[in-house]
Design a protein around this motif. Structure first.
Motif, PDB file in Angstrom:
ATOM      1  N   SER A 133     -27.659  55.611  59.284  1.00 38.93           N
ATOM      2  CA  SER A 133     -28.302  54.736  58.300  1.00 38.93           C
ATOM      3  C   SER A 133     -29.394  53.899  58.938  1.00 38.93           C
ATOM      4  N   HIS A 137     -33.362  54.117  57.969  1.00 38.88           N
ATOM      5  CA  HIS A 137     -34.096  52.945  57.502  1.00 38.88           C
ATOM      6  C   HIS A 137     -35.314  52.670  58.385  1.00 38.88           C
ATOM      7  N   ASP A 163     -25.269  59.055  48.332  1.00 40.25           N
ATOM      8  CA  ASP A 163     -24.705  57.800  47.843  1.00 40.25           C
ATOM      9  C   ASP A 163     -25.675  56.627  47.982  1.00 40.25           C
ATOM     10  N   LEU A 164     -26.474  56.620  49.051  1.00 43.19           N
ATOM     11  CA  LEU A 164     -27.390  55.501  49.292  1.00 43.19           C
ATOM     12  C   LEU A 164     -28.824  55.812  48.872  1.00 43.19           C
TER      13      LEU A 164
END
Length: 285
Positions: A133, A137, A163-164
């Protein structure tokens, strides 16, 4: 090739690439690179304008302190390989750079992480999801490349992306193997001569199991035969052998029409833990 060591440098590099209209490929690694990693770099180069490879031994995904301590670290050799492979940039952060404060975030991937690696290595996929993650990002890639040797990890990353709502495509490539069938792994460097000689039996067990699946042998019998085969070699200590649905990763009691089967194993060889897998296409099972 540019060498980046801070999150700010990575963010600046990738934002500049996006402003220039470039498609960005990301190849996350823990270093000690081999031909499997370089295959991912080559694939990223073929599809993207700029390629960033990351080299970071992520402490949060190790549940065994000795495994983390002994994991091979070869930054100079890695950067030389990445430059020769045509990487645009390499990101080699320190632990303090990636984790300026202890992370308290906890991911729950449900049934996906309750089997195989998730069951045997508590917290492992939380660590994987955390670092992936962070990299997504910071780099904001269009594509991220992973090897299928870590089949369950690829499934976890795909779930994470869905999901994100990360705006990227996860690209998985087949396992690259040595001439004798052993799946390439950074941990192979730690194998003793005796363990290295025995290691190809892991793929032999998977290949024999795949043949049994194609013949319709029930999953429980496939698993039992594979475990018995591995135990014939004193250097190998099997940890698990799974016959599972290739998408849900759940163990199978019977085969379902149109559903691919994944055969996954983990074993210890002289203190070195290796994993491998083989997928049996739905048409064959």
């Amino acid at each position: 090739m540019q060498i980046l060591t801070t999150a700010a440098e990575l963010r600046d590099f990738t934002e500049a690439a996006r402003r220039a209209g470039q498609r960005l490929g990301l190849v996350p690694t823990m270093g000690a690179l081999h031909a499997g990693h370089l295959q991912l770099v080559a694939a990223a180069r073929a599809a993207c304008d700029a390629v960033v490879a990351t080299v970071f031994v992520n402490p949060t995904q190790f549940n065994n302190p000795d495994d983390f301590r002994l994991y091979p670290r070869l930054p100079r050799a890695d950067t030389d390989l990445l430059a020769a492979a045509g990487c645009t940039a390499a990101f080699l952060p320190s632990t303090e750079e990636m984790y300026p404060q202890p992370t308290v975030l906890r991911f729950d991937f449900g049934a996906l992480e309750q089997v195989m690696e998730g069951a045997q290595r508590p917290g492992h996929f939380n660590g994987v999801a955390t670092v992936v993650s962070k990299l997504f990002h910071l780099a904001r890639p269009h594509r991220a490349y992973f090897g299928q040797k870590d089949w369950q990890q690829v499934a976890i990353v795909r779930q994470l992306v869905a999901d994100l709502s990360f705006d990227l495509e996860v690209v998985a490539f087949p396992t690259v193997r040595e001439a004798d069938g052993l799946a390439m792994s950074s941990r192979n460097r730690r194998l003793s001569p005796a363990a290295r000689a025995a290691a190809p039996r892991l793929h032999e067990a998977l290949a024999a199991a795949a043949a049994r699946v194609r013949q319709g042998v029930p999953p429980a019998q496939v698993r039992a035969a594979a475990e018995a085969f591995l135990r014939q070699t004193p250097e190998i200590e099997p940890e698990y052998f799974a016959v599972a649905d290739a998408h849900t990763l759940q163990p199978l009691a019977a085969y379902a029409p149109g559903r691919a089967v994944v055969l996954c194993l983990a074993a210890h060889l002289g203190g070195v833990r290796l994993i491998d897998n083989v997928v049996v296409d739905a048409a064959e099972s």
